[in-house]
Design an enzyme around this catalytic site. Structure first.
Site, PDB file in Angstrom:
ATOM      1  N   CYS A  25      -0.325   6.479   9.007  1.00  0.00           N
ATOM      2  CA  CYS A  25      -0.891   5.250   8.372  1.00  0.00           C
ATOM      3  C   CYS A  25      -2.146   5.630   7.466  1.00  0.00           C
ATOM      4  CB  CYS A  25      -1.209   4.493   9.582  1.00  0.00           C
ATOM      5  SG  CYS A  25      -2.579   4.701  10.561  1.00  0.00           S
ATOM      6  N   ARG A  64       0.727  -1.262   0.196  1.00  0.00           N
ATOM      7  CA  ARG A  64       0.078   0.012   0.037  1.00  0.00           C
ATOM      8  C   ARG A  64       0.767   1.100   0.207  1.00  0.00           C
ATOM      9  NH1 ARG A  64      -4.195   0.651   4.406  1.00  0.00           N
ATOM     10  NH2 ARG A  64      -4.986   1.945   2.928  1.00  0.00           N
TER      11      ARG A  64
END
Length: 288
Positions: A240, A183
């Site tokens: 995050c 990701r």
């Protein structure tokens, strides 16, 4: 007082202790009902349920209509009311746990420190460690006596999206992204509308804080690993996808004896927006 981690053995030794509050933080980002269902099926005796989506997050859109990310910080007074309903007082020892290596429990740990409450710890190894000791689970839902926790000076700093954007050009602070490496690189993005990472950010997957059994690595190991990324924690920003697993890295830094890093609460989800309109913020892909 436990202020970072607590072992299952130590928690079992305090089972039923007065003014200890246990919070079940189990969750699934792809199935938002899974955590509550798991709690109903069986949880640690006396534990209340802390829903990441509601109790531990705020409104996704601010008063100006701007998207604040998938799990924005709750209003402090609203969070205090939630904690009071769970029986938390200024002197309470709070223990957060999950079944995911602490990835959700760390969010509650950080939130309480944000409110100025120091006596909060994550159950090291989570439910698996508890059950490995032969300790029981229950489906009984407690009815806590209302607590009276108050707001105090925070132990942890935060940064805004504007500060992170300003830092892209200045490069005065190091940004650490807790998401999985694919990701981070912009591959296999299945949650947010845009893949990639904040330009200049470095990747530290939160699961790298754990041993194979799901417990945290020891302080010396964590200190060595993080020191290779973070020269000065006071100049570090943790982020995050939505401000949840970044708290895992912040907890690991505390365990390592490297406190002082800030949380970017909106994280990647705020950075790229809700997909309805472009934010204009720069996006990087690849390993760097």
């Amino acid at each position: 007082m436990y202020a970072t981690l607590i072992s299952a053995h130590d928690l079992a030794a305090h089972k039923g202790a007065p003014d200890w509050v246990l919070v079940d933080c189990r969750h699934d980002l792809m199935d938002l009902a899974a955590g509550r269902a798991a709690y109903a099926a069986g949880h640690l005796p006396g534990a209340v349920f802390g829903d990441i989506e509601t109790a531990l997050s705020g409104a996704k859109y601010g008063p100006d209509g701007a998207f604040r990310g998938r799990h924005p910080l709750p209003e402090k007074e609203a969070l205090l009311e939630t904690l009071r309903g769970w029986g938390v007082n200024d002197g309470s020892q709070v223990v957060a746990y999950d079944a995911h290596g602490g990835m959700y429990a760390a969010r509650l740990w950080w939130l309480l420190r944000w409110l100025g409450h120091e006596a909060v710890a994550v159950l090291d190894g989570g439910m698996a460690a508890w059950q490995a000791l032969g300790q029981p689970l229950t489906a009984e839902v407690p009815a806590p006596v209302r607590g009276a926790i108050t707001l105090r000076a925070p132990f942890v700093p935060t940064v805004t999206v504007g500060e992170v954007l300003d830092n892209v050009d200045k490069g005065e602070r190091i940004v650490i992204d807790a998401r999985a490496s694919d990701r981070f690189r912009g591959e296999n993005e299945s949650i947010d509308p845009v893949g990639g990472h904040i330009p200049g950010a470095k990747n530290r997957f939160f699961k790298d804080n754990l041993q194979a059994d799901g417990r945290f690595k020891d302080a010396a190991t964590l200190r060595g690993e993080f020191s290779a990324l973070v020269a000065d924690p006071a100049r570090a920003i943790m982020q995050c996808g939505s401000g949840v697993t970044a708290c895992h890295n912040l907890l690991a830094l505390e365990v390592a004896g490297l406190p002082g890093a800030a949380l970017y609460p909106g994280s990647w989800s705020e950075w790229v927006g809700d997909g309805k309109q472009a934010t204009g913020r720069p996006v990087a892909t690849g390993a760097d």
